[in-house]
Design a protein around this motif. Sequence first.
Motif, mmCIF file in Angstrom:
data_model
loop_
_atom_site.group_PDB
_atom_site.id
_atom_site.type_symbol
_atom_site.label_atom_id
_atom_site.label_comp_id
_atom_site.label_asym_id
_atom_site.label_seq_id
_atom_site.Cartn_x
_atom_site.Cartn_y
_atom_site.Cartn_z
ATOM 1 N N TYR A 269 0.842 -1.350 0.173
ATOM 2 C CA TYR A 269 -0.130 0.047 -0.097
ATOM 3 C C TYR A 269 0.677 1.265 -0.023
ATOM 4 C CZ TYR A 269 -3.362 3.469 1.712
ATOM 5 O OH TYR A 269 -4.039 4.634 1.801
ATOM 6 N N TRP A 270 1.902 1.375 0.848
ATOM 7 C CA TRP A 270 2.758 2.475 0.931
ATOM 8 C C TRP A 270 3.744 2.737 -0.391
ATOM 9 C CZ3 TRP A 270 5.307 1.839 6.535
ATOM 10 C CH2 TRP A 270 4.240 2.075 7.538
ATOM 11 N N GLY A 271 3.822 1.668 -0.939
ATOM 12 C CA GLY A 271 4.857 1.848 -2.135
ATOM 13 C C GLY A 271 6.319 1.940 -2.215
ATOM 14 N N TYR A 272 6.889 1.677 -1.015
ATOM 15 C CA TYR A 272 8.356 2.200 -0.851
ATOM 16 C C TYR A 272 9.221 0.839 -1.675
ATOM 17 C CZ TYR A 272 7.362 5.686 2.114
ATOM 18 O OH TYR A 272 6.883 7.060 2.464
ATOM 19 N N SER A 273 8.825 0.353 -2.749
ATOM 20 C CA SER A 273 9.803 -0.774 -3.539
ATOM 21 C C SER A 273 9.622 -0.273 -4.800
ATOM 22 C CB SER A 273 9.174 -2.061 -3.118
ATOM 23 O OG SER A 273 10.147 -2.927 -3.581
ATOM 24 N N THR A 274 10.491 0.500 -5.485
ATOM 25 C CA THR A 274 10.151 1.349 -6.741
ATOM 26 C C THR A 274 10.664 0.362 -8.053
ATOM 27 O OG1 THR A 274 10.409 3.228 -5.684
ATOM 28 C CG2 THR A 274 10.574 3.410 -8.490
ATOM 29 N N LEU A 275 9.787 0.139 -8.893
ATOM 30 C CA LEU A 275 10.113 -0.593 -10.016
ATOM 31 C C LEU A 275 10.836 0.453 -11.177
ATOM 32 C CD1 LEU A 275 6.928 -2.628 -10.408
ATOM 33 C CD2 LEU A 275 9.144 -3.620 -9.804
ATOM 34 N N ASN A 276 10.347 1.464 -11.426
ATOM 35 C CA ASN A 276 10.751 2.344 -12.411
ATOM 36 C C ASN A 276 10.616 3.804 -11.693
ATOM 37 O OD1 ASN A 276 10.313 4.672 -14.666
ATOM 38 N ND2 ASN A 276 11.231 2.910 -15.578
ATOM 39 N N TRP A 277 11.762 4.627 -11.853
ATOM 40 C CA TRP A 277 11.774 5.950 -11.265
ATOM 41 C C TRP A 277 11.160 7.060 -12.158
ATOM 42 C CZ3 TRP A 277 16.322 2.715 -9.483
ATOM 43 C CH2 TRP A 277 16.318 2.574 -8.156
ATOM 44 N N PHE A 278 10.933 6.644 -13.244
ATOM 45 C CA PHE A 278 10.167 7.878 -13.948
ATOM 46 C C PHE A 278 8.517 7.508 -14.192
ATOM 47 C CE2 PHE A 278 14.650 7.668 -15.297
ATOM 48 C CZ PHE A 278 14.858 9.075 -15.406
ATOM 49 N N ALA A 279 8.066 6.287 -14.200
ATOM 50 C CA ALA A 279 6.784 6.109 -14.607
ATOM 51 C C ALA A 279 5.917 6.532 -13.322
ATOM 52 C CB ALA A 279 6.637 4.731 -14.754
ATOM 53 N N PRO A 280 4.633 7.290 -13.543
ATOM 54 C CA PRO A 280 3.854 7.149 -12.519
ATOM 55 C C PRO A 280 2.921 6.207 -12.367
ATOM 56 C CG PRO A 280 3.002 8.584 -14.635
ATOM 57 C CD PRO A 280 4.438 7.929 -14.882
ATOM 58 N N ASP A 281 2.732 5.682 -11.162
ATOM 59 C CA ASP A 281 2.173 4.544 -10.889
ATOM 60 C C ASP A 281 0.670 4.465 -11.724
ATOM 61 O OD1 ASP A 281 0.572 2.124 -9.703
ATOM 62 O OD2 ASP A 281 1.981 2.350 -8.058
ATOM 63 N N ARG A 282 0.373 3.421 -12.495
ATOM 64 C CA ARG A 282 -0.682 3.295 -13.227
ATOM 65 C C ARG A 282 -1.953 2.913 -12.369
ATOM 66 N NH1 ARG A 282 -1.556 2.695 -18.706
ATOM 67 N NH2 ARG A 282 0.812 3.325 -18.802
ATOM 68 N N ARG A 283 -1.664 2.513 -11.268
ATOM 69 C CA ARG A 283 -2.833 1.981 -10.612
ATOM 70 C C ARG A 283 -3.697 3.272 -9.998
ATOM 71 N NH1 ARG A 283 -4.075 -0.337 -5.183
ATOM 72 N NH2 ARG A 283 -5.700 -1.912 -5.366
ATOM 73 N N TYR A 284 -3.005 4.396 -9.785
ATOM 74 C CA TYR A 284 -3.506 5.546 -9.266
ATOM 75 C C TYR A 284 -4.082 6.556 -10.267
ATOM 76 C CZ TYR A 284 -0.735 4.529 -5.219
ATOM 77 O OH TYR A 284 -0.054 3.926 -4.194
ATOM 78 N N SER A 285 -4.291 6.109 -11.643
ATOM 79 C CA SER A 285 -4.906 6.796 -12.634
ATOM 80 C C SER A 285 -6.220 6.130 -13.077
ATOM 81 C CB SER A 285 -3.998 6.791 -13.621
ATOM 82 O OG SER A 285 -4.327 7.727 -14.770
ATOM 83 N N SER A 286 -6.934 7.054 -13.201
ATOM 84 C CA SER A 286 -8.548 6.839 -13.880
ATOM 85 C C SER A 286 -8.266 6.491 -15.295
ATOM 86 C CB SER A 286 -9.626 7.695 -13.392
ATOM 87 O OG SER A 286 -9.221 8.976 -14.112
#
Length: 764
Positions: A269-286
């Motif tokens: 839930y918190w997100g402290y394990s980054t897969l990519n440092w440029f991409a905004p998290d897709r799950r948070y987008s409608s």
Amino acid sequence: MRLIRTLVCAAAAALVSAHGVAAINASGLGAAYNAGHTAITFNVYSSRATRIELWLYANASGSPENLKVVMTKGTGNVWTGSVTTSALTSAGISGTVYYGYRAWGPNWTYNSGWTKGSSLGFVADVDAQGNRFNPNKLLMDPYAKELSQDPTNPSNLDGTVYASGASYRLMDSGSVAPKGIVWVPDTQSVGTKPTRAFKDDVIYEVNVRGLTKADSSIATAYQGTYKGAGQKAAWLASLGVTAVEFLPVQETQNDTNDVVPNTDTGDNYWGYSTLNWFAPDRRYSSDKTAGGPTREFKAMVQAFHAAGIKVMLDVVYNHSGEGGAWSSTDTTTYNVMSYRGLDNPTYYELTSDNQSSYDNTGVGGNWNTYNTIAQNLIVDSLAYWRDTMGVDGFRFDLAAVLGNTCTQGCYSYNKTDTGTALNRIVREMAPRPAAGGTGTDFVAEPWAIGDGTYQLGNFPSGWSEWNGNYRDLVRQAQNQLGSVAVTTGQLATRFAGSSDLFGDDGRQPWNSVNFLVVHDGFTLGDLYRCNGKNNAQAWPYGPSDGGTDNNESWDQGGAATAQRQAARTGFALMMTSAGVPLMTGGDEYLRGLNCNNNPYNLDSSGNWLNWTRTTDQTNFQNFAQAMIAFRKAHASLRPATFYSGADNNGNGLQQLAWFEPSGAVADSTYFNDSNNHAIAWRIDGTELADTYAALYVAYNGWSAQVNFTLPAPPSGKSWYRVTDTCSWAEGPGQVRAPGSEDAIGGAGTVYGECGRGALVLIAK
């Protein structure tokens, strides 16, 4: 590794200007259309690969590749491949372009007979130099601007497909792996960035999803999204917030959250394990179309900017979501998803034998922060979020790792070494000036887990820091008297901006970010409601593993009125302290998690903000709102430099004076006696360009009433009460509006302050 670093630095030297500032992404890493949108060029870094292929897909998942391009190694170890849009169309890619890389190297040599799932060319999962190439693993582009999906998701719950080692190395990940997305750049505006001085900020830390997921005022489709968050900008502005600090929004593994309802099952839930440092998290987008998350994030930023609110991001550059060893006894089995499969010894710090990741964070392995190329990715990423995405500031998770001067098998923090990531960041990305203006706000979490990582007060100029000492002392003073010795002198130092931590190197009180709670630990409500953690409870408030046993919390004897009073007192002290206050989402209504102090995995209704208020919650929210407004109205509470007279010895009392309850000036004897639990201070507003001549704050840490004899107000003035946090005053008007303050008296007036209460007066 020193030789390797020397060679890397030499290769990068051409990218550095005469002023010692490297161009942002000078190698053009990532994927981009040409000006006419007729071709796409792909650039990726690897100093050790012997062959890299670009694989292109028409679909994000579940389908084979449509086109393969052999890349060419050029200057600076940058591999390049290009493809025309007509070639893409001919290959069956007519819409969104998805892509990834396959790489070969010394531990897995190229063989023309290799096919997906083949062992041809295999030498070892890891060789003596630390290489972990595996062509069966499709690799994410470190510079991809969006990713198609997370490694595991509802369509693929098998994470073993990404692993190396004897059991997994031949499993091909191509059809299910996250892929980079290429799209024509958007034109979404981020609005006008606020230029407010950091000293004048009030920070609100919150999770994007948790902010609105349970908010019925937001359309269902937008709850828990960037768009939903942007719709709360006006409300946060009305609360008094000037900067919203989002928990990590860079792409992380969270697509499997809630796949199995009402369990934790590895949720992130918190997100402290980054897969990519440029991409905004897709799950948070409608909007999940190509470019949709980027556009929606920027629109959210524009909404906050329109409300005068800065947007800050919590960023994690100390480790990556690729993770560490699967087993402490097996050096072969690691995830190979991106950085590890492209250039493992460059991007990760390895142990002295190159066989394992060196772990100084407890979360899988250190990012190689002293390596120039690994640093480039950090700086390029920060610049992208600042310049393209409109972000105003950053909070760095476990930031002491960015001060490491080792590249192999050790950790050594050095504040002054110009080669550290910490110093490079503020050298190449101008911090915001003290008086405000164009620049970036940089805040460090000044510790990690390993030896030598606790560096509170020891960061370079240009950095502000989370002040864990402020948190601990205020908690101890409120909740632990009798078991922890706290002196009024210690408290005075914290309330005055922590000059002992920040004044020795030219930094100022606003470099201290003061907080009582953050995401990590109890909520503000639970800090005063719980005697210990309760993390094993059922969903939606648990179960969660971990969490500290040293919370310095107390349930105030179990009385709800006393719990609310303690919260008001703590909040009032924070809002009247020099430094920058940080509150956490839900503090304004005393959000609780039933004493769970490590809810990192709870993507649940128990962890989302609640937008229905009881009378008590409404009263506390009104109190918080009014105290924030009071702070913002008084420049003397937001000093640009340390107060004169703040030496705790009663000398030079020009701007700040400390008092015993008797009215006598507090001296070192009083300050250093841990049997004293009441302290008051008077701030000279005239000296500090305040709208009022003086302010007076009194804190009674005793359980019983203490009588404070008030000092003299300025000539011709009297003392008026703004607020008393005691329970007798609880209600909607506990903080008086300007002009309606209660008259108290002048010099020598005796004011009885309840046990564990705080009093705030102004002179007018």
